[in-house]
Write a protein that holds these residues in place. Structure first.
Motif, PDB file in Angstrom:
ATOM      1  N   PRO A   8       0.841  -1.210   0.000  1.00  0.00           N
ATOM      2  CA  PRO A   8       0.000   0.000   0.000  1.00  0.00           C
ATOM      3  C   PRO A   8       0.866   1.246   0.000  1.00  0.00           C
ATOM      4  CG  PRO A   8       0.022  -1.011   2.160  1.00  0.00           C
ATOM      5  CD  PRO A   8       0.772  -1.939   1.241  1.00  0.00           C
ATOM      6  N   PRO A   9       0.316   2.373  -0.405  1.00  0.00           N
ATOM      7  CA  PRO A   9       1.100   3.609  -0.394  1.00  0.00           C
ATOM      8  C   PRO A   9       1.506   3.962   1.028  1.00  0.00           C
ATOM      9  CG  PRO A   9      -1.209   4.072  -0.801  1.00  0.00           C
ATOM     10  CD  PRO A   9      -1.054   2.573  -0.826  1.00  0.00           C
ATOM     11  N   THR A  10       2.681   4.509   1.157  1.00  0.00           N
ATOM     12  CA  THR A  10       3.145   4.925   2.480  1.00  0.00           C
ATOM     13  C   THR A  10       2.571   6.292   2.803  1.00  0.00           C
ATOM     14  OG1 THR A  10       5.091   6.032   1.607  1.00  0.00           O
ATOM     15  CG2 THR A  10       5.315   3.686   2.149  1.00  0.00           C
ATOM     16  N   LEU A  11       2.665   6.665   4.057  1.00  0.00           N
ATOM     17  CA  LEU A  11       2.189   7.992   4.454  1.00  0.00           C
ATOM     18  C   LEU A  11       2.953   9.070   3.694  1.00  0.00           C
ATOM     19  CD1 LEU A  11       1.825   7.657   8.313  1.00  0.00           C
ATOM     20  CD2 LEU A  11       0.032   7.631   6.592  1.00  0.00           C
ATOM     21  N   ARG A  12       4.228   8.844   3.449  1.00  0.00           N
ATOM     22  CA  ARG A  12       5.044   9.837   2.768  1.00  0.00           C
ATOM     23  C   ARG A  12       4.534  10.103   1.351  1.00  0.00           C
ATOM     24  NH1 ARG A  12       9.410  12.395   3.765  1.00  0.00           N
ATOM     25  NH2 ARG A  12      11.050  12.833   2.303  1.00  0.00           N
ATOM     26  N   THR A  13       4.124   9.070   0.639  1.00  0.00           N
ATOM     27  CA  THR A  13       3.656   9.273  -0.738  1.00  0.00           C
ATOM     28  C   THR A  13       2.293   9.938  -0.777  1.00  0.00           C
ATOM     29  OG1 THR A  13       2.643   7.087  -0.888  1.00  0.00           O
ATOM     30  CG2 THR A  13       4.934   7.268  -1.595  1.00  0.00           C
ATOM     31  N   LYS A  14       1.568   9.909   0.304  1.00  0.00           N
ATOM     32  CA  LYS A  14       0.217  10.464   0.331  1.00  0.00           C
ATOM     33  C   LYS A  14       0.148  11.776   1.106  1.00  0.00           C
ATOM     34  CE  LYS A  14      -2.824   8.338  -1.174  1.00  0.00           C
ATOM     35  NZ  LYS A  14      -3.389   8.455  -2.504  1.00  0.00           N
ATOM     36  N   LEU A  15       1.301  12.383   1.433  1.00  0.00           N
ATOM     37  CA  LEU A  15       1.337  13.526   2.334  1.00  0.00           C
ATOM     38  C   LEU A  15       0.436  14.673   1.914  1.00  0.00           C
ATOM     39  CD1 LEU A  15       2.451  14.826   4.838  1.00  0.00           C
ATOM     40  CD2 LEU A  15       4.420  15.569   3.533  1.00  0.00           C
ATOM     41  N   ALA A  16       0.535  15.128   0.689  1.00  0.00           N
ATOM     42  CA  ALA A  16      -0.276  16.275   0.262  1.00  0.00           C
ATOM     43  C   ALA A  16      -1.289  15.838  -0.779  1.00  0.00           C
ATOM     44  CB  ALA A  16       0.610  17.392  -0.264  1.00  0.00           C
ATOM     45  N   ASP A  17      -1.918  14.713  -0.540  1.00  0.00           N
ATOM     46  CA  ASP A  17      -2.885  14.170  -1.474  1.00  0.00           C
ATOM     47  C   ASP A  17      -4.205  13.974  -0.741  1.00  0.00           C
ATOM     48  OD1 ASP A  17      -4.022  13.058  -3.683  1.00  0.00           O
ATOM     49  OD2 ASP A  17      -2.948  11.166  -3.575  1.00  0.00           O
ATOM     50  N   PRO A  18      -5.184  14.855  -0.963  1.00  0.00           N
ATOM     51  CA  PRO A  18      -6.457  14.697  -0.257  1.00  0.00           C
ATOM     52  C   PRO A  18      -7.123  13.370  -0.593  1.00  0.00           C
ATOM     53  CG  PRO A  18      -6.376  16.786  -1.434  1.00  0.00           C
ATOM     54  CD  PRO A  18      -5.184  15.992  -1.858  1.00  0.00           C
ATOM     55  N   HIS A  19      -7.872  12.848   0.351  1.00  0.00           N
ATOM     56  CA  HIS A  19      -8.652  11.642   0.092  1.00  0.00           C
ATOM     57  C   HIS A  19      -9.843  12.035  -0.770  1.00  0.00           C
ATOM     58  CE1 HIS A  19     -10.717   7.887   0.589  1.00  0.00           C
ATOM     59  NE2 HIS A  19     -11.801   8.566   0.916  1.00  0.00           N
ATOM     60  N   SER A  20      -9.989  11.379  -1.922  1.00  0.00           N
ATOM     61  CA  SER A  20     -11.103  11.664  -2.831  1.00  0.00           C
ATOM     62  C   SER A  20     -12.169  10.605  -2.629  1.00  0.00           C
ATOM     63  CB  SER A  20     -10.619  11.642  -4.287  1.00  0.00           C
ATOM     64  OG  SER A  20      -9.577  12.551  -4.469  1.00  0.00           O
ATOM     65  N   GLY A  21     -13.099  10.889  -1.778  1.00  0.00           N
ATOM     66  CA  GLY A  21     -14.130   9.922  -1.458  1.00  0.00           C
ATOM     67  C   GLY A  21     -15.279   9.964  -2.439  1.00  0.00           C
ATOM     68  N   THR A  22     -16.187   9.043  -2.250  1.00  0.00           N
ATOM     69  CA  THR A  22     -17.383   8.999  -3.075  1.00  0.00           C
ATOM     70  C   THR A  22     -18.458   9.846  -2.416  1.00  0.00           C
ATOM     71  OG1 THR A  22     -18.151   7.050  -1.909  1.00  0.00           O
ATOM     72  CG2 THR A  22     -16.854   6.690  -3.902  1.00  0.00           C
ATOM     73  N   GLY A  23     -19.430  10.268  -3.171  1.00  0.00           N
ATOM     74  CA  GLY A  23     -20.533  11.041  -2.595  1.00  0.00           C
ATOM     75  C   GLY A  23     -20.031  12.248  -1.837  1.00  0.00           C
ATOM     76  N   ALA A  24     -20.318  12.313  -0.550  1.00  0.00           N
ATOM     77  CA  ALA A  24     -19.920  13.447   0.283  1.00  0.00           C
ATOM     78  C   ALA A  24     -18.553  13.223   0.914  1.00  0.00           C
ATOM     79  CB  ALA A  24     -20.968  13.701   1.349  1.00  0.00           C
ATOM     80  N   GLY A  25     -17.647  12.577   0.192  1.00  0.00           N
ATOM     81  CA  GLY A  25     -16.293  12.372   0.685  1.00  0.00           C
ATOM     82  C   GLY A  25     -16.169  11.257   1.702  1.00  0.00           C
ATOM     83  N   SER A  26     -17.083  10.307   1.665  1.00  0.00           N
ATOM     84  CA  SER A  26     -17.062   9.231   2.649  1.00  0.00           C
ATOM     85  C   SER A  26     -15.821   8.350   2.468  1.00  0.00           C
ATOM     86  CB  SER A  26     -18.332   8.387   2.552  1.00  0.00           C
ATOM     87  OG  SER A  26     -18.538   7.979   1.225  1.00  0.00           O
ATOM     88  N   LEU A  27     -15.339   7.810   3.582  1.00  0.00           N
ATOM     89  CA  LEU A  27     -14.152   6.959   3.568  1.00  0.00           C
ATOM     90  C   LEU A  27     -14.546   5.502   3.393  1.00  0.00           C
ATOM     91  CD1 LEU A  27     -12.283   8.514   6.609  1.00  0.00           C
ATOM     92  CD2 LEU A  27     -11.675   8.761   4.209  1.00  0.00           C
ATOM     93  N   THR A  28     -13.742   4.781   2.642  1.00  0.00           N
ATOM     94  CA  THR A  28     -13.959   3.343   2.516  1.00  0.00           C
ATOM     95  C   THR A  28     -13.354   2.637   3.717  1.00  0.00           C
ATOM     96  OG1 THR A  28     -11.883   2.969   1.340  1.00  0.00           O
ATOM     97  CG2 THR A  28     -13.821   3.492  -0.010  1.00  0.00           C
ATOM     98  N   THR A  29     -13.745   1.416   3.930  1.00  0.00           N
ATOM     99  CA  THR A  29     -13.177   0.618   5.015  1.00  0.00           C
ATOM    100  C   THR A  29     -11.677   0.450   4.826  1.00  0.00           C
ATOM    101  OG1 THR A  29     -15.275  -0.556   5.163  1.00  0.00           O
ATOM    102  CG2 THR A  29     -13.404  -1.571   6.244  1.00  0.00           C
ATOM    103  N   ALA A  30     -11.245   0.269   3.585  1.00  0.00           N
ATOM    104  CA  ALA A  30      -9.825   0.077   3.298  1.00  0.00           C
ATOM    105  C   ALA A  30      -9.005   1.333   3.597  1.00  0.00           C
ATOM    106  CB  ALA A  30      -9.636  -0.330   1.843  1.00  0.00           C
ATOM    107  N   ALA A  31      -9.573   2.511   3.430  1.00  0.00           N
ATOM    108  CA  ALA A  31      -8.841   3.756   3.656  1.00  0.00           C
ATOM    109  C   ALA A  31      -8.714   4.089   5.139  1.00  0.00           C
ATOM    110  CB  ALA A  31      -9.531   4.912   2.939  1.00  0.00           C
ATOM    111  N   GLY A  32      -9.609   3.577   5.952  1.00  0.00           N
ATOM    112  CA  GLY A  32      -9.650   3.906   7.374  1.00  0.00           C
ATOM    113  C   GLY A  32      -8.333   3.779   8.117  1.00  0.00           C
TER     114      GLY A  32
END
Length: 104
Positions: A8-32
């Motif tokens: 999976p991506p490390t925290l470093r690779t995702k530092l300035a990358d907003p989570h693009s959720g579905t609908g109203a930005g909801s988080l998936t179980t995998a992203a939690g």
């Protein structure tokens, strides 16, 4: 032949990358778990929506930051500028969510 698992991506690779959720930005179980790890490390997590209509409501205690009416591309730019300016977690939250409550 054995295949190695996909890492999976490390925290470093995702530092300035907003989570693009579905609908109203909801988080998936995998992203939690990744979101919780980032928050525990003091990394701001901005939640956005790909729908291009409406706003992502404030987090309601999850610790994430709502992008409001900004789509993921605009939220990423704003987050990168905030981080480059030396803003902390609460300053970034105020930047994104400050006036949001008055609109919702």
């Amino acid at each position: 032949a054995s295949s190695s698992p996909v890492r999976p991506p490390t925290l470093r690779t995702k530092l300035a990358d907003p989570h693009s959720g579905t609908g109203a930005g909801s988080l998936t179980t995998a992203a939690g778990p990744y979101v919780q790890a980032a928050l525990a490390a003091g990394i701001p997590v901005v939640v956005s929506s790909k729908t291009n209509a409406g706003a992502v409501p404030p987090s309601g205690g999850t610790g994430t930051i709502s992008s409001g009416f900004l789509n993921p591309v605009k939220a990423r730019l704003q987050l990168q500028l905030a981080l480059a300016s030396g803003m902390g977690m609460e300053q970034i939250r105020e930047l994104f969510e400050g006036k949001l409550a008055s609109y919702l």
